[in-house]
Scaffold this active site. Sequence first.
Site, PDB file in Angstrom:
ATOM      1  N   CYS A  91      13.335  -1.269  51.490  1.00 53.94           N
ATOM      2  CA  CYS A  91      13.508  -2.340  50.498  1.00 53.94           C
ATOM      3  C   CYS A  91      12.884  -1.927  49.170  1.00 53.94           C
ATOM      4  CB  CYS A  91      12.926  -3.652  51.006  1.00 53.94           C
ATOM      5  SG  CYS A  91      11.238  -3.538  51.572  1.00 53.94           S
ATOM      6  N   VAL A 119      22.396 -12.744  52.721  1.00 51.33           N
ATOM      7  CA  VAL A 119      22.119 -13.495  53.949  1.00 51.33           C
ATOM      8  C   VAL A 119      20.931 -14.437  53.726  1.00 51.33           C
ATOM      9  CG1 VAL A 119      21.527 -13.333  56.387  1.00 51.33           C
ATOM     10  CG2 VAL A 119      23.167 -11.737  55.412  1.00 51.33           C
ATOM     11  N   GLY A 120      19.983 -14.042  52.899  1.00 54.03           N
ATOM     12  CA  GLY A 120      18.848 -14.922  52.585  1.00 54.03           C
ATOM     13  C   GLY A 120      19.335 -16.260  52.014  1.00 54.03           C
ATOM     14  N   GLU A 169      22.216  -2.620  44.762  1.00 58.28           N
ATOM     15  CA  GLU A 169      21.303  -1.985  45.724  1.00 58.28           C
ATOM     16  C   GLU A 169      22.102  -1.047  46.617  1.00 58.28           C
ATOM     17  OE1 GLU A 169      19.655  -4.381  48.946  1.00 58.28           O
ATOM     18  OE2 GLU A 169      17.794  -3.247  48.816  1.00 58.28           O
ATOM     19  N   GLY A 228      15.705  -9.427  55.014  1.00 58.27           N
ATOM     20  CA  GLY A 228      17.073  -8.898  55.031  1.00 58.27           C
ATOM     21  C   GLY A 228      17.663  -8.958  53.639  1.00 58.27           C
ATOM     22  N   SER A 229      18.964  -8.996  53.568  1.00 58.27           N
ATOM     23  CA  SER A 229      19.636  -8.934  52.267  1.00 58.27           C
ATOM     24  C   SER A 229      19.565 -10.270  51.539  1.00 58.27           C
ATOM     25  CB  SER A 229      21.104  -8.549  52.484  1.00 58.27           C
ATOM     26  OG  SER A 229      21.728  -9.567  53.248  1.00 58.27           O
ATOM     27  N   THR A 230      19.739 -10.222  50.229  1.00 58.84           N
ATOM     28  CA  THR A 230      19.736 -11.445  49.428  1.00 58.84           C
ATOM     29  C   THR A 230      20.904 -12.347  49.823  1.00 58.84           C
ATOM     30  OG1 THR A 230      18.640 -10.295  47.648  1.00 58.84           O
ATOM     31  CG2 THR A 230      19.834 -12.291  47.034  1.00 58.84           C
ATOM     32  N   GLU A 251      12.051 -12.351  52.533  1.00 56.83           N
ATOM     33  CA  GLU A 251      11.803 -11.012  51.963  1.00 56.83           C
ATOM     34  C   GLU A 251      13.161 -10.360  51.824  1.00 56.83           C
ATOM     35  OE1 GLU A 251       8.970  -9.921  50.955  1.00 56.83           O
ATOM     36  OE2 GLU A 251       7.510 -11.200  51.945  1.00 56.83           O
TER      37      GLU A 251
HETATM   38  P1  NAD Z   1      21.070  -8.457  56.633  1.00 59.32           P
HETATM   39  O1  NAD Z   1      20.711  -9.530  55.680  1.00 59.32           O
HETATM   40  O2  NAD Z   1      22.486  -8.113  56.842  1.00 59.32           O
HETATM   41  O3  NAD Z   1      20.490  -8.817  58.085  1.00 59.32           O
HETATM   42  C1  NAD Z   1      19.148  -9.148  58.296  1.00 59.32           C
HETATM   43  C2  NAD Z   1      19.026  -9.968  59.571  1.00 59.32           C
HETATM   44  O4  NAD Z   1      19.693 -11.218  59.385  1.00 59.32           O
HETATM   45  C3  NAD Z   1      19.679  -9.332  60.801  1.00 59.32           C
HETATM   46  O5  NAD Z   1      18.865  -9.585  61.912  1.00 59.32           O
HETATM   47  C4  NAD Z   1      21.000 -10.096  60.897  1.00 59.32           C
HETATM   48  O6  NAD Z   1      21.540 -10.126  62.197  1.00 59.32           O
HETATM   49  C5  NAD Z   1      20.571 -11.488  60.477  1.00 59.32           C
HETATM   50  N1  NAD Z   1      21.652 -12.353  60.008  1.00 59.32           N
HETATM   51  C6  NAD Z   1      22.926 -12.019  59.675  1.00 59.32           C
HETATM   52  N2  NAD Z   1      23.611 -13.115  59.288  1.00 59.32           N
HETATM   53  C7  NAD Z   1      22.750 -14.156  59.366  1.00 59.32           C
HETATM   54  C8  NAD Z   1      22.835 -15.537  59.056  1.00 59.32           C
HETATM   55  N3  NAD Z   1      23.960 -16.074  58.583  1.00 59.32           N
HETATM   56  N4  NAD Z   1      21.752 -16.310  59.223  1.00 59.32           N
HETATM   57  C9  NAD Z   1      20.576 -15.785  59.663  1.00 59.32           C
HETATM   58  N5  NAD Z   1      20.437 -14.478  59.984  1.00 59.32           N
HETATM   59  C10 NAD Z   1      21.506 -13.673  59.824  1.00 59.32           C
HETATM   60  O7  NAD Z   1      20.196  -7.228  56.155  1.00 59.32           O
HETATM   61  P2  NAD Z   1      20.241  -5.742  56.699  1.00 59.32           P
HETATM   62  O8  NAD Z   1      21.510  -5.118  56.226  1.00 59.32           O
HETATM   63  O9  NAD Z   1      19.904  -5.744  58.157  1.00 59.32           O
HETATM   64  O10 NAD Z   1      18.971  -5.108  55.925  1.00 59.32           O
HETATM   65  C11 NAD Z   1      19.049  -4.533  54.679  1.00 59.32           C
HETATM   66  C12 NAD Z   1      18.581  -5.483  53.585  1.00 59.32           C
HETATM   67  O11 NAD Z   1      17.272  -5.975  53.872  1.00 59.32           O
HETATM   68  C13 NAD Z   1      18.459  -4.802  52.233  1.00 59.32           C
HETATM   69  O12 NAD Z   1      18.971  -5.652  51.233  1.00 59.32           O
HETATM   70  C14 NAD Z   1      16.958  -4.617  52.050  1.00 59.32           C
HETATM   71  O13 NAD Z   1      16.533  -4.496  50.710  1.00 59.32           O
HETATM   72  C15 NAD Z   1      16.454  -5.843  52.705  1.00 59.32           C
HETATM   73  N6  NAD Z   1      15.042  -5.686  53.093  1.00 59.32           N
HETATM   74  C16 NAD Z   1      14.083  -6.376  52.413  1.00 59.32           C
HETATM   75  C17 NAD Z   1      12.739  -6.193  52.732  1.00 59.32           C
HETATM   76  C18 NAD Z   1      11.646  -6.927  51.997  1.00 59.32           C
HETATM   77  O14 NAD Z   1      10.525  -6.954  52.489  1.00 59.32           O
HETATM   78  N7  NAD Z   1      11.901  -7.536  50.859  1.00 59.32           N
HETATM   79  C19 NAD Z   1      12.394  -5.310  53.746  1.00 59.32           C
HETATM   80  C20 NAD Z   1      13.394  -4.617  54.413  1.00 59.32           C
HETATM   81  C21 NAD Z   1      14.723  -4.814  54.076  1.00 59.32           C
END
Ligand code: NAD
Length: 470
Positions: free
Chosen positions: A278, A226-227, A374, A222-224, A244
């Site tokens: 991504c 939230v990571g 991004e 997911g996003s940096t 990731e």
């Molecule tokens: P996001 O970070 O908003 O959400 C990702 C997941 O995390 C969702 O399931 C969400 O419900 C969950 N989440 C939300 N808050 C949370 C928390 N506090 N604790 C744990 N989990 C939580 O990302 P998004 O908007 O769904 O996806 C887009 C992002 O993902 C972009 O930045 C993209 O570059 C990245 N991405 C990275 C890769 C990679 O392999 N590096 C692949 C695909 C997408």
Amino acid sequence: MSLQEMVFRNLVGGVLTDAVSSMNVINPANGEVFATCPETTHRELDDAVAQAKRAFATWRLVSVGDRATMLARAAEVIRLNTSVLGRILTAEQGKPLREAEGEVAAAAAMFEKFAAVPLTPEREFVGDREVALVRRPLGVVGAIVPWNFPVLLMAMKIPAALMAGNVVVLKPAPSTPLATLKIGELLADVFPPGVLNVISGAAELGAWLTAHPDVDKISFTGSTEVGIKVIRGAADGLKRLTLELGGNDAAIVLPDVDVAKTADAIFKKAFRNTGQVCTAIKRLYVHDTVYDEMCGELARLADKSIVGNGMDEATEIGPLQNRAQYDKVRSIIDDARSHGVVIAGDQEVDSAGYFIRPTIVRDISDGAMLVDEEQFGPVLPVVSYTDIDEVIDRANASPYGLGGSIWGGDLERANALALRIDAGTVWVNDHGTLNFALPFGGAKRSGIGSELGPHSLHEFTQLHVVNLVH
Ligand code: NAD
């Protein structure tokens, strides 16, 4: 059965369950609710984790061969249901149906490929001692997935975790839970109860899963932003993490390219999945001698691309996946107008869906939001450069480091420059292509650890070093 008639439930302890409350799922091609899914509560999450923990006691003892047989069976079941899973995925995610079916097929292949990864303990001799290096499973893995490739990204985690002997609680993104829940239903009889649990819910569910004391590892995509929250949430438990995260991949075009051919390839790598990839090309640096020609070609490709509902066969580019992302990309385009010149796209699309036509912005430079951040949507900044050393510094100045690419005719030169890009993966005359045999992961703020490849199984294990005496 029509999509509206389908029922989507959690899979917990081998049983399909409704949560006490439910959430709406919207079709991004028309902005309308077309299905509901469980909105899992904290107590229901506790149950899923407890079921997983109970299952771990026996699953970890199942032979590698038997685990592999079950993964191969899972691949077969997913493949047999490509058509229905593809339709669900297009309805909730927006991508063209053939791409949704391709994603399902790629996910099935992941289960098969991980089933074939050998897991033999290594032996080493240190002096007169024999040492066994055993990879032991970690326990309960919490898998958290975003909305851009819900099925493929799930399949980069689950088979690896299971093959290594772990059990899983899988949480899809709130706006794209359905294909994942359906896969849970299809696999309910393939794995023993509790080995694979699938639960949908709001963003808090991810936070609860991350902090849960009985979860041993979080595999997050997911996003940096939230990571970073995941790191904090997992800190007290010292949980193992694979992250990731986001990217802002630069592609650098050298003066000696075939412009038309390169533009065609770059356009696909920037706009596939409506730019919500991504490793999409998110910043394009083009040498000033071919800049005008490259901008012209990209604008031509943008103008002729067919944007529409992913269910229509002619559609090449679907809607943005959700309203928040649509609004974010719109505001980035608004900002870009004052930093550059829009030469394609940026027109209104007459639909209630979240459509934005592929947009090309030229005469823009580093410092603009569209270049530095991004965008994760169908808008590409094209930046001119003169000096190759200076542009490599600009490409590397990003806090992200997911991918990057060099496009050129002189391959030796292009290869040498590729080695200078600070990113987890770099390509020459290509971008974003993943290969099962190769680990994929981000540098800098794009992640920690890697997925794919035999090596990625290590991310789901604890190394156990046993000194043997004979
Ligand atoms: P996001 O970070 O908003 O959400 C990702 C997941 O995390 C969702 O399931 C969400 O419900 C969950 N989440 C939300 N808050 C949370 C928390 N506090 N604790 C744990 N989990 C939580 O990302 P998004 O908007 O769904 O996806 C887009 C992002 O993902 C972009 O930045 C993209 O570059 C990245 N991405 C990275 C890769 C990679 O392999 N590096 C692949 C695909 C997408």
